[in-house]
Motif scaffolding. Structure first.
Motif, mmCIF file in Angstrom:
data_model
loop_
_atom_site.group_PDB
_atom_site.id
_atom_site.type_symbol
_atom_site.label_atom_id
_atom_site.label_comp_id
_atom_site.label_asym_id
_atom_site.label_seq_id
_atom_site.Cartn_x
_atom_site.Cartn_y
_atom_site.Cartn_z
ATOM 1 N N THR A 152 59.493 76.395 16.206
ATOM 2 C CA THR A 152 59.414 75.583 14.994
ATOM 3 C C THR A 152 60.563 75.941 14.055
ATOM 4 O O THR A 152 60.814 77.115 13.801
ATOM 5 N N GLY A 153 61.234 74.894 13.574
ATOM 6 C CA GLY A 153 62.387 75.096 12.710
ATOM 7 C C GLY A 153 63.698 75.204 13.448
ATOM 8 O O GLY A 153 64.767 75.203 12.833
ATOM 9 N N GLY A 154 63.636 75.283 14.766
ATOM 10 C CA GLY A 154 64.827 75.434 15.575
ATOM 11 C C GLY A 154 65.493 74.117 15.911
ATOM 12 O O GLY A 154 65.101 73.054 15.405
ATOM 13 N N ASP A 179 74.130 52.507 14.518
ATOM 14 C CA ASP A 179 72.989 53.301 14.966
ATOM 15 C C ASP A 179 71.763 53.046 14.108
ATOM 16 O O ASP A 179 71.838 52.536 12.990
ATOM 17 N N TRP A 180 70.614 53.412 14.676
ATOM 18 C CA TRP A 180 69.317 53.268 14.002
ATOM 19 C C TRP A 180 68.451 54.486 14.348
ATOM 20 O O TRP A 180 68.620 55.074 15.428
ATOM 21 N N TYR A 181 67.510 54.801 13.452
ATOM 22 C CA TYR A 181 66.618 55.930 13.655
ATOM 23 C C TYR A 181 65.200 55.568 13.247
ATOM 24 O O TYR A 181 64.991 54.804 12.304
ATOM 25 N N ALA A 182 64.241 56.157 13.928
ATOM 26 C CA ALA A 182 62.857 56.044 13.509
ATOM 27 C C ALA A 182 62.641 56.900 12.267
ATOM 28 O O ALA A 182 63.280 57.947 12.103
ATOM 29 N N ASP A 183 61.714 56.475 11.434
ATOM 30 C CA ASP A 183 61.426 57.241 10.217
ATOM 31 C C ASP A 183 60.975 58.664 10.540
ATOM 32 O O ASP A 183 61.233 59.595 9.772
ATOM 33 N N SER A 184 60.320 58.834 11.676
ATOM 34 C CA SER A 184 59.774 60.142 12.039
ATOM 35 C C SER A 184 60.858 61.186 12.313
ATOM 36 O O SER A 184 60.571 62.387 12.277
ATOM 37 N N VAL A 185 62.090 60.737 12.572
ATOM 38 C CA VAL A 185 63.153 61.693 12.891
ATOM 39 C C VAL A 185 64.360 61.561 11.970
ATOM 40 O O VAL A 185 65.293 62.369 12.053
ATOM 41 N N LYS A 186 64.360 60.568 11.108
ATOM 42 C CA LYS A 186 65.518 60.329 10.244
ATOM 43 C C LYS A 186 65.803 61.554 9.390
ATOM 44 O O LYS A 186 64.909 62.140 8.787
ATOM 45 N N GLY A 187 67.061 61.961 9.355
ATOM 46 C CA GLY A 187 67.454 63.144 8.602
ATOM 47 C C GLY A 187 67.376 64.438 9.396
ATOM 48 O O GLY A 187 67.915 65.463 8.973
ATOM 49 N N ARG A 188 66.691 64.400 10.546
ATOM 50 C CA ARG A 188 66.569 65.601 11.391
ATOM 51 C C ARG A 188 67.302 65.430 12.719
ATOM 52 O O ARG A 188 67.841 66.395 13.253
ATOM 53 N N PHE A 189 67.276 64.243 13.268
ATOM 54 C CA PHE A 189 67.884 63.970 14.569
ATOM 55 C C PHE A 189 69.135 63.135 14.377
ATOM 56 O O PHE A 189 69.204 62.291 13.473
ATOM 57 N N ASN A 222 67.230 68.779 14.962
ATOM 58 C CA ASN A 222 67.127 69.918 14.050
ATOM 59 C C ASN A 222 65.753 69.935 13.380
ATOM 60 O O ASN A 222 65.023 68.944 13.405
ATOM 61 N N SER A 223 65.427 71.054 12.784
ATOM 62 C CA SER A 223 64.156 71.221 12.063
ATOM 63 C C SER A 223 62.981 70.771 12.917
ATOM 64 O O SER A 223 62.108 70.022 12.470
ATOM 65 N N LEU A 224 62.956 71.232 14.145
ATOM 66 C CA LEU A 224 61.904 70.816 15.075
ATOM 67 C C LEU A 224 60.549 71.346 14.654
ATOM 68 O O LEU A 224 60.433 72.424 14.051
ATOM 69 N N ASN A 225 59.520 70.605 14.977
ATOM 70 C CA ASN A 225 58.151 71.026 14.738
ATOM 71 C C ASN A 225 57.311 70.671 15.962
ATOM 72 O O ASN A 225 57.757 69.912 16.834
ATOM 73 N N PRO A 226 56.097 71.230 16.071
ATOM 74 C CA PRO A 226 55.279 70.985 17.278
ATOM 75 C C PRO A 226 55.015 69.512 17.545
ATOM 76 O O PRO A 226 54.806 69.132 18.702
#
Length: 127
Positions: A15-17, A59-69, A85-89
């Motif tokens: 988590t966080g990795g 490009d496009w991103y899902a809200d669930s990953v925007k800003g992290r992926f 980035n900022s991965l979570n379970p």
């Protein structure tokens, strides 16, 4: 078109990795294909998380990953990467790269039926 997700078939992170998933592509043409990343949890529908038009960078991103992926095409290496980035379970899933022809647009990029070609998948586990 062929898509090969390298990396041994599974990846693990805490988590966080961070992780970076590569997908080597062949047979795609600038401006005529889009490359997407999807993920799927057993018993749930396949979720579109990122997409890029090969050659023009839209490009496009899902809200669930925007800003992290981040989806990053490397035209010189014929590879598209998914930097996570900022991965979570909740990011634990099987991840797939996919290619569509013609290119996707804002209203279709997240729909699995838009894509004709698929990689074999990489299991990502976040603990």
């Amino acid at each position: 078109v062929q898509l090969v997700e390298s990396g041994g078939g599974s990846e693990q992170a805490e988590t966080g990795g961070s992780l970076r998933l590569p997908c080597v592509v062949s047979g795609v043409t600038y401006g005529r294909h889009s490359l997407g990343w999807f993920r799927q949890i057993p018993g749930k529908e396949r979720e579109g998380i990122a997409c890029v038009v090969w050659g023009n960078g839209a490009d496009w991103y899902a809200d669930s990953v925007k800003g992290r992926f981040t989806i990053s095409p490397d035209n010189a290496k014929d590879t598209v990467y998914l930097q996570m980035n900022s991965l979570n379970p909740e990011d634990t899933a099987m991840y797939y790269c996919a290619a569509s022809q013609p290119p996707t647009y804002a209203g279709s990029w997240y729909q699995p039926t838009t894509y004709k070609f698929w990689g074999h998948g990489t299991q990502v586990t976040v603990s």
